[in-house]
Motif scaffolding. Sequence first.
Motif, PDB file in Angstrom:
ATOM      1  N   HIS A  37      24.086  46.814  20.580  1.00 14.21           N
ATOM      2  CA  HIS A  37      24.310  47.836  21.604  1.00 14.21           C
ATOM      3  C   HIS A  37      25.639  48.487  21.232  1.00 14.21           C
ATOM      4  O   HIS A  37      26.696  47.878  21.335  1.00 14.21           O
ATOM      5  N   ARG A  38      25.569  49.727  20.783  1.00 14.21           N
ATOM      6  CA  ARG A  38      26.722  50.421  20.213  1.00 14.21           C
ATOM      7  C   ARG A  38      27.734  50.821  21.285  1.00 14.21           C
ATOM      8  O   ARG A  38      27.362  51.325  22.333  1.00 14.21           O
ATOM      9  N   SER A  39      29.002  50.675  20.959  1.00 15.84           N
ATOM     10  CA  SER A  39      30.067  51.016  21.909  1.00 15.84           C
ATOM     11  C   SER A  39      30.389  52.513  21.918  1.00 15.84           C
ATOM     12  O   SER A  39      30.999  52.998  22.864  1.00 15.84           O
ATOM     13  N   ASP A  40      29.966  53.260  20.888  1.00 24.03           N
ATOM     14  CA  ASP A  40      30.281  54.687  20.846  1.00 24.03           C
ATOM     15  C   ASP A  40      29.224  55.547  21.533  1.00 24.03           C
ATOM     16  O   ASP A  40      29.547  56.497  22.234  1.00 24.03           O
ATOM     17  N   PHE A  42      26.409  54.021  23.239  1.00 24.24           N
ATOM     18  CA  PHE A  42      25.737  53.178  24.228  1.00 24.24           C
ATOM     19  C   PHE A  42      24.233  53.103  23.976  1.00 24.24           C
ATOM     20  O   PHE A  42      23.449  52.864  24.879  1.00 24.24           O
ATOM     21  N   GLU A  43      23.833  53.305  22.722  1.00 26.05           N
ATOM     22  CA  GLU A  43      22.446  53.153  22.303  1.00 26.05           C
ATOM     23  C   GLU A  43      22.311  51.851  21.527  1.00 26.05           C
ATOM     24  O   GLU A  43      23.294  51.270  21.071  1.00 26.05           O
ATOM     25  N   TRP A  44      21.066  51.415  21.358  1.00 29.73           N
ATOM     26  CA  TRP A  44      20.773  50.238  20.555  1.00 29.73           C
ATOM     27  C   TRP A  44      20.470  50.688  19.135  1.00 29.73           C
ATOM     28  O   TRP A  44      19.627  51.552  18.918  1.00 29.73           O
ATOM     29  N   GLY A  45      21.179  50.118  18.171  1.00 31.57           N
ATOM     30  CA  GLY A  45      20.982  50.467  16.776  1.00 31.57           C
ATOM     31  C   GLY A  45      20.860  49.225  15.915  1.00 31.57           C
ATOM     32  O   GLY A  45      20.989  48.092  16.390  1.00 31.57           O
ATOM     33  N   LEU A  46      20.609  49.451  14.660  1.00 31.63           N
ATOM     34  CA  LEU A  46      20.532  48.364  13.686  1.00 31.63           C
ATOM     35  C   LEU A  46      21.910  48.151  13.066  1.00 31.63           C
ATOM     36  O   LEU A  46      22.668  49.103  12.910  1.00 31.63           O
ATOM     37  N   PRO A  47      22.233  46.919  12.712  1.00 36.28           N
ATOM     38  CA  PRO A  47      23.519  46.674  12.057  1.00 36.28           C
ATOM     39  C   PRO A  47      23.623  47.461  10.754  1.00 36.28           C
ATOM     40  O   PRO A  47      22.633  47.663  10.049  1.00 36.28           O
ATOM     41  N   GLY A  48      24.828  47.908  10.442  1.00 31.22           N
ATOM     42  CA  GLY A  48      25.053  48.621   9.198  1.00 31.22           C
ATOM     43  C   GLY A  48      26.273  49.502   9.292  1.00 31.22           C
ATOM     44  O   GLY A  48      26.903  49.596  10.339  1.00 31.22           O
ATOM     45  N   GLY A  49      26.592  50.147   8.187  1.00 34.77           N
ATOM     46  CA  GLY A  49      27.744  51.022   8.202  1.00 34.77           C
ATOM     47  C   GLY A  49      28.030  51.613   6.844  1.00 34.77           C
ATOM     48  O   GLY A  49      27.252  51.463   5.894  1.00 34.77           O
ATOM     49  N   ALA A  50      29.168  52.270   6.756  1.00 33.92           N
ATOM     50  CA  ALA A  50      29.542  53.069   5.591  1.00 33.92           C
ATOM     51  C   ALA A  50      30.084  52.232   4.446  1.00 33.92           C
ATOM     52  O   ALA A  50      30.794  51.240   4.648  1.00 33.92           O
ATOM     53  N   MET A  51      29.772  52.686   3.253  1.00 34.47           N
ATOM     54  CA  MET A  51      30.266  52.083   2.022  1.00 34.47           C
ATOM     55  C   MET A  51      31.743  52.402   1.854  1.00 34.47           C
ATOM     56  O   MET A  51      32.200  53.495   2.188  1.00 34.47           O
ATOM     57  N   GLU A  52      32.493  51.444   1.351  1.00 34.42           N
ATOM     58  CA  GLU A  52      33.898  51.627   1.006  1.00 34.42           C
ATOM     59  C   GLU A  52      34.008  51.803  -0.511  1.00 34.42           C
ATOM     60  O   GLU A  52      33.157  51.304  -1.256  1.00 34.42           O
ATOM     61  N   PRO A  53      35.035  52.515  -1.007  1.00 38.88           N
ATOM     62  CA  PRO A  53      35.186  52.706  -2.453  1.00 38.88           C
ATOM     63  C   PRO A  53      35.189  51.370  -3.202  1.00 38.88           C
ATOM     64  O   PRO A  53      35.822  50.402  -2.756  1.00 38.88           O
ATOM     65  N   ILE A 121      28.740  46.306  21.863  1.00 35.42           N
ATOM     66  CA  ILE A 121      28.909  45.762  23.202  1.00 35.42           C
ATOM     67  C   ILE A 121      28.137  44.457  23.324  1.00 35.42           C
ATOM     68  O   ILE A 121      28.565  43.520  23.982  1.00 35.42           O
ATOM     69  N   GLU A 122      26.978  44.419  22.669  1.00 34.74           N
ATOM     70  CA  GLU A 122      26.072  43.282  22.775  1.00 34.74           C
ATOM     71  C   GLU A 122      25.203  43.229  21.528  1.00 34.74           C
ATOM     72  O   GLU A 122      24.921  44.241  20.901  1.00 34.74           O
ATOM     73  N   LEU A 123      24.771  42.018  21.179  1.00 40.97           N
ATOM     74  CA  LEU A 123      23.807  41.798  20.105  1.00 40.97           C
ATOM     75  C   LEU A 123      22.603  41.096  20.710  1.00 40.97           C
ATOM     76  O   LEU A 123      22.766  40.148  21.486  1.00 40.97           O
ATOM     77  N   LYS A 124      21.400  41.565  20.351  1.00 40.03           N
ATOM     78  CA  LYS A 124      20.205  40.973  20.956  1.00 40.03           C
ATOM     79  C   LYS A 124      18.997  41.202  20.061  1.00 40.03           C
ATOM     80  O   LYS A 124      18.851  42.274  19.469  1.00 40.03           O
ATOM     81  N   TYR A 125      18.125  40.191  19.989  1.00 39.54           N
ATOM     82  CA  TYR A 125      16.862  40.315  19.272  1.00 39.54           C
ATOM     83  C   TYR A 125      15.802  40.876  20.216  1.00 39.54           C
ATOM     84  O   TYR A 125      15.739  40.494  21.388  1.00 39.54           O
ATOM     85  N   PHE A 126      14.964  41.783  19.678  1.00 36.23           N
ATOM     86  CA  PHE A 126      13.864  42.368  20.439  1.00 36.23           C
ATOM     87  C   PHE A 126      12.567  42.230  19.646  1.00 36.23           C
ATOM     88  O   PHE A 126      12.569  42.454  18.429  1.00 36.23           O
ATOM     89  N   PRO A 127      11.451  41.937  20.340  1.00 37.55           N
ATOM     90  CA  PRO A 127      10.145  41.994  19.663  1.00 37.55           C
ATOM     91  C   PRO A 127       9.853  43.444  19.266  1.00 37.55           C
ATOM     92  O   PRO A 127      10.252  44.371  19.968  1.00 37.55           O
ATOM     93  N   LEU A 135      17.161  53.846  22.168  1.00 37.62           N
ATOM     94  CA  LEU A 135      17.231  53.477  20.768  1.00 37.62           C
ATOM     95  C   LEU A 135      17.898  54.590  19.956  1.00 37.62           C
ATOM     96  O   LEU A 135      17.552  55.765  20.098  1.00 37.62           O
ATOM     97  N   ASP A 136      18.847  54.221  19.109  1.00 39.37           N
ATOM     98  CA  ASP A 136      19.509  55.138  18.193  1.00 39.37           C
ATOM     99  C   ASP A 136      18.450  55.813  17.316  1.00 39.37           C
ATOM    100  O   ASP A 136      17.532  55.157  16.816  1.00 39.37           O
ATOM    101  N   GLU A 137      18.564  57.125  17.112  1.00 38.37           N
ATOM    102  CA  GLU A 137      17.553  57.873  16.365  1.00 38.37           C
ATOM    103  C   GLU A 137      17.428  57.390  14.927  1.00 38.37           C
ATOM    104  O   GLU A 137      16.338  57.334  14.359  1.00 38.37           O
ATOM    105  N   ARG A 138      18.542  57.023  14.308  1.00 39.78           N
ATOM    106  CA  ARG A 138      18.474  56.531  12.928  1.00 39.78           C
ATOM    107  C   ARG A 138      17.702  55.224  12.861  1.00 39.78           C
ATOM    108  O   ARG A 138      16.896  55.016  11.947  1.00 39.78           O
ATOM    109  N   ALA A 139      17.896  54.351  13.841  1.00 40.10           N
ATOM    110  CA  ALA A 139      17.131  53.102  13.902  1.00 40.10           C
ATOM    111  C   ALA A 139      15.651  53.396  14.111  1.00 40.10           C
ATOM    112  O   ALA A 139      14.787  52.775  13.497  1.00 40.10           O
ATOM    113  N   ARG A 140      15.363  54.369  14.971  1.00 32.64           N
ATOM    114  CA  ARG A 140      13.965  54.735  15.221  1.00 32.64           C
ATOM    115  C   ARG A 140      13.291  55.217  13.935  1.00 32.64           C
ATOM    116  O   ARG A 140      12.160  54.848  13.626  1.00 32.64           O
TER     117      ARG A 140
END
Length: 148
Positions: A37-40, A42-53, A121-127, A135-140
């Motif tokens: 549950h993303r803090s920016d 407030f949508e539910w997304g998949l874990p991940g993020g930006a690459m560092e050099p 904000i929160e981590l949770k498993y969903f069926p 749901l975050d559009e990128r996750a969708r």
Amino acid sequence: MTGYTKEKRDLIGTRPFILVGATIIVKNERNEILFQHRSDTFEWGLPGGAMEPGESLVETAERELYEETGLKAKSFKFVDVLSGKDLYFKYPNGDEVYNVICVYIAENINGELAINDDESIELKYFPINELPSKLDERARIVLEKYFL
């Protein structure tokens, strides 16, 4: 936002730029998918993020998985690279990005769920048939392409 992305934002402001990163699908023993549950937004997304050099995409997946969930994986199965206009995203603060997302499935997970940064904000498993309503559009996009 930290490191490389912050440095670029300091230079270009909120203008769009291409952001390369990793998204990680984590399944538990009941075949449920882990969401944050993303803090920016407030949508539910998949874990991940930006690459560092200097990181490989797998190293990005490893780091982001641990930072956002407290979990580690023995290996990552590459699924696909997604990009294009559908992966445009505007953050609540006005920052704009066109995402290039390498999708991985985390295999042989260990550790305890823990939020190690300020992005969740929160981590949770969903069926897969009972996904969160906001749901975050990128996750969708990822889920519709591979799991729905």
